[in-house]
Design a protein around this motif. Structure first.
Motif, PDB file in Angstrom:
ATOM      1  N   SER A   1      39.605  42.064  32.428  1.00  0.00           N
ATOM      2  CA  SER A   1      38.200  42.126  32.038  1.00  0.00           C
ATOM      3  C   SER A   1      37.288  42.244  33.247  1.00  0.00           C
ATOM      4  CB  SER A   1      37.821  40.876  31.244  1.00  0.00           C
ATOM      5  OG  SER A   1      38.609  40.743  30.086  1.00  0.00           O
ATOM      6  N   PHE A   2      37.846  42.037  34.437  1.00  0.00           N
ATOM      7  CA  PHE A   2      37.037  41.954  35.645  1.00  0.00           C
ATOM      8  C   PHE A   2      37.394  43.071  36.617  1.00  0.00           C
ATOM      9  CE2 PHE A   2      35.402  38.003  34.290  1.00  0.00           C
ATOM     10  CZ  PHE A   2      36.431  37.397  33.602  1.00  0.00           C
ATOM     11  N   ASN A   3      36.414  43.481  37.383  1.00  0.00           N
ATOM     12  CA  ASN A   3      36.666  44.498  38.400  1.00  0.00           C
ATOM     13  C   ASN A   3      37.602  43.966  39.478  1.00  0.00           C
ATOM     14  OD1 ASN A   3      34.935  46.162  37.022  1.00  0.00           O
ATOM     15  ND2 ASN A   3      33.206  45.822  38.402  1.00  0.00           N
ATOM     16  N   ALA A   4      37.438  42.700  39.822  1.00  0.00           N
ATOM     17  CA  ALA A   4      38.269  42.123  40.874  1.00  0.00           C
ATOM     18  C   ALA A   4      38.277  40.608  40.769  1.00  0.00           C
ATOM     19  CB  ALA A   4      37.755  42.526  42.259  1.00  0.00           C
ATOM     20  N   ILE A   5      39.380  40.018  41.162  1.00  0.00           N
ATOM     21  CA  ILE A   5      39.499  38.582  41.354  1.00  0.00           C
ATOM     22  C   ILE A   5      39.656  38.373  42.861  1.00  0.00           C
ATOM     23  CG2 ILE A   5      40.767  36.484  40.817  1.00  0.00           C
ATOM     24  CD1 ILE A   5      39.604  37.743  38.340  1.00  0.00           C
ATOM     25  N   ALA A   6      38.877  37.470  43.414  1.00  0.00           N
ATOM     26  CA  ALA A   6      38.892  37.292  44.866  1.00  0.00           C
ATOM     27  C   ALA A   6      38.979  35.818  45.244  1.00  0.00           C
ATOM     28  CB  ALA A   6      37.644  37.915  45.487  1.00  0.00           C
ATOM     29  N   TRP A   7      39.402  35.608  46.459  1.00  0.00           N
ATOM     30  CA  TRP A   7      39.412  34.266  47.054  1.00  0.00           C
ATOM     31  C   TRP A   7      38.404  34.221  48.197  1.00  0.00           C
ATOM     32  CZ3 TRP A   7      41.813  30.004  45.248  1.00  0.00           C
ATOM     33  CH2 TRP A   7      42.854  30.169  44.325  1.00  0.00           C
TER      34      TRP A   7
ATOM     35  N   ALA B   1      35.623  35.752  39.839  1.00  0.00           N
ATOM     36  CA  ALA B   1      35.930  36.853  38.938  1.00  0.00           C
ATOM     37  C   ALA B   1      34.671  37.683  38.813  1.00  0.00           C
ATOM     38  CB  ALA B   1      36.372  36.329  37.580  1.00  0.00           C
ATOM     39  N   ALA B   2      34.760  38.935  39.186  1.00  0.00           N
ATOM     40  CA  ALA B   2      33.560  39.766  39.266  1.00  0.00           C
ATOM     41  C   ALA B   2      33.600  40.936  38.293  1.00  0.00           C
ATOM     42  CB  ALA B   2      33.408  40.303  40.691  1.00  0.00           C
TER      43      ALA B   2
ATOM     44  N   HIS C   1      28.000  40.641  37.386  1.00  0.00           N
ATOM     45  CA  HIS C   1      28.065  39.178  37.419  1.00  0.00           C
ATOM     46  C   HIS C   1      29.341  38.710  38.104  1.00  0.00           C
ATOM     47  CE1 HIS C   1      27.151  35.091  36.235  1.00  0.00           C
ATOM     48  NE2 HIS C   1      28.381  34.946  35.789  1.00  0.00           N
ATOM     49  N   THR C   2      29.194  37.620  38.862  1.00  0.00           N
ATOM     50  CA  THR C   2      30.346  36.993  39.524  1.00  0.00           C
ATOM     51  C   THR C   2      30.405  35.535  39.122  1.00  0.00           C
ATOM     52  OG1 THR C   2      30.237  38.481  41.433  1.00  0.00           O
ATOM     53  CG2 THR C   2      31.424  36.408  41.722  1.00  0.00           C
ATOM     54  N   THR C   3      31.556  35.109  38.647  1.00  0.00           N
ATOM     55  CA  THR C   3      31.781  33.716  38.281  1.00  0.00           C
ATOM     56  C   THR C   3      32.620  33.051  39.366  1.00  0.00           C
ATOM     57  OG1 THR C   3      31.748  34.260  35.931  1.00  0.00           O
ATOM     58  CG2 THR C   3      32.747  32.160  36.554  1.00  0.00           C
ATOM     59  N   TRP C   4      32.216  31.830  39.730  1.00  0.00           N
ATOM     60  CA  TRP C   4      32.909  31.079  40.777  1.00  0.00           C
ATOM     61  C   TRP C   4      33.643  29.886  40.177  1.00  0.00           C
ATOM     62  CZ3 TRP C   4      32.573  32.213  46.135  1.00  0.00           C
ATOM     63  CH2 TRP C   4      31.706  33.276  46.450  1.00  0.00           C
ATOM     64  N   GLY C   5      34.802  29.593  40.724  1.00  0.00           N
ATOM     65  CA  GLY C   5      35.509  28.390  40.364  1.00  0.00           C
ATOM     66  C   GLY C   5      34.988  27.204  41.155  1.00  0.00           C
ATOM     67  N   GLN C   6      35.532  26.021  40.872  1.00  0.00           N
ATOM     68  CA  GLN C   6      35.076  24.806  41.546  1.00  0.00           C
ATOM     69  C   GLN C   6      35.696  24.619  42.919  1.00  0.00           C
ATOM     70  OE1 GLN C   6      32.650  22.595  40.414  1.00  0.00           O
ATOM     71  NE2 GLN C   6      32.331  24.350  39.054  1.00  0.00           N
TER      72      GLN C   6
ATOM     73  N   LEU D   1      37.238  29.505  35.621  1.00  0.00           N
ATOM     74  CA  LEU D   1      38.260  29.672  36.655  1.00  0.00           C
ATOM     75  C   LEU D   1      38.678  28.289  37.127  1.00  0.00           C
ATOM     76  CD1 LEU D   1      36.441  32.398  38.799  1.00  0.00           C
ATOM     77  CD2 LEU D   1      37.984  32.749  36.873  1.00  0.00           C
ATOM     78  N   VAL D   2      39.975  28.053  37.182  1.00  0.00           N
ATOM     79  CA  VAL D   2      40.475  26.762  37.613  1.00  0.00           C
ATOM     80  C   VAL D   2      41.453  26.977  38.762  1.00  0.00           C
ATOM     81  CG1 VAL D   2      41.700  24.662  36.975  1.00  0.00           C
ATOM     82  CG2 VAL D   2      40.192  25.785  35.318  1.00  0.00           C
ATOM     83  N   GLU D   3      41.073  26.485  39.932  1.00  0.00           N
ATOM     84  CA  GLU D   3      41.945  26.598  41.099  1.00  0.00           C
ATOM     85  C   GLU D   3      42.850  25.374  41.208  1.00  0.00           C
ATOM     86  OE1 GLU D   3      37.840  28.255  42.502  1.00  0.00           O
ATOM     87  OE2 GLU D   3      38.583  26.623  41.234  1.00  0.00           O
ATOM     88  N   SER D   4      44.015  25.592  41.765  1.00  0.00           N
ATOM     89  CA  SER D   4      44.940  24.487  42.016  1.00  0.00           C
ATOM     90  C   SER D   4      45.859  24.883  43.168  1.00  0.00           C
ATOM     91  CB  SER D   4      45.762  24.165  40.772  1.00  0.00           C
ATOM     92  OG  SER D   4      46.542  25.294  40.383  1.00  0.00           O
TER      93      SER D   4
END
Length: 117
Positions: free
Chosen positions: A30-36, A99-100, A104-109, A4-7
């Motif tokens: 592919s993910f159940n939800a994308i969150a901020w 992205a969850a 599993h939940t993946t976090w951006g920087q 995940l790349v935020e800008s």
């Protein structure tokens, strides 16, 4: 592994606007939800949920930002956006997207937002 790349972060005066972007390296479906999320003011180690969009397109925003921030997405670009309007000094903490899946939940920087006069 998904990336995940935020800008879109930056510095604005109170009342200004920014639009954050979260580019996902694979299909957002592919993910159940994308969150901020953003760091909590009282404890920067705590992440405060801001908004989310499910794979089905349902959206929700936290009460402190409701009416000012509106999560959206571009399916073709696998990108989720967070347009932020009427920014206030308390909106300053760093923002990151997640992205969850079910397990599993993946976090951006993250990306920095600064609201000051």
């Amino acid at each position: 592994q998904v990336q995940l790349v935020e800008s879109g972060g930056g510095s604005v005066q109170p009342g200004g606007s920014l639009r954050l972007s979260c580019a996902v390296s694979e299909s957002i479906f592919s993910f159940n939800a994308i969150a901020w999320y953003r760091a909590a003011l009282v404890n920067a180690r705590v992440r405060e949920w801001v908004a989310e969009m499910t794979s089905g397109g349902s959206t929700d925003e936290a009460d402190p930002v409701k009416g000012r921030f509106t999560i959206s997405r571009n399916n073709a670009k696998n990108t989720v956006y967070l347009p932020m309007n009427d920014l206030r000094p308390q909106d300053t903490p760093p923002y990151c997207c997640t992205a969850a899946t079910i397990d599993h939940t993946t976090w951006g920087q993250g990306t920095q937002v600064t609201v000051s006069s």
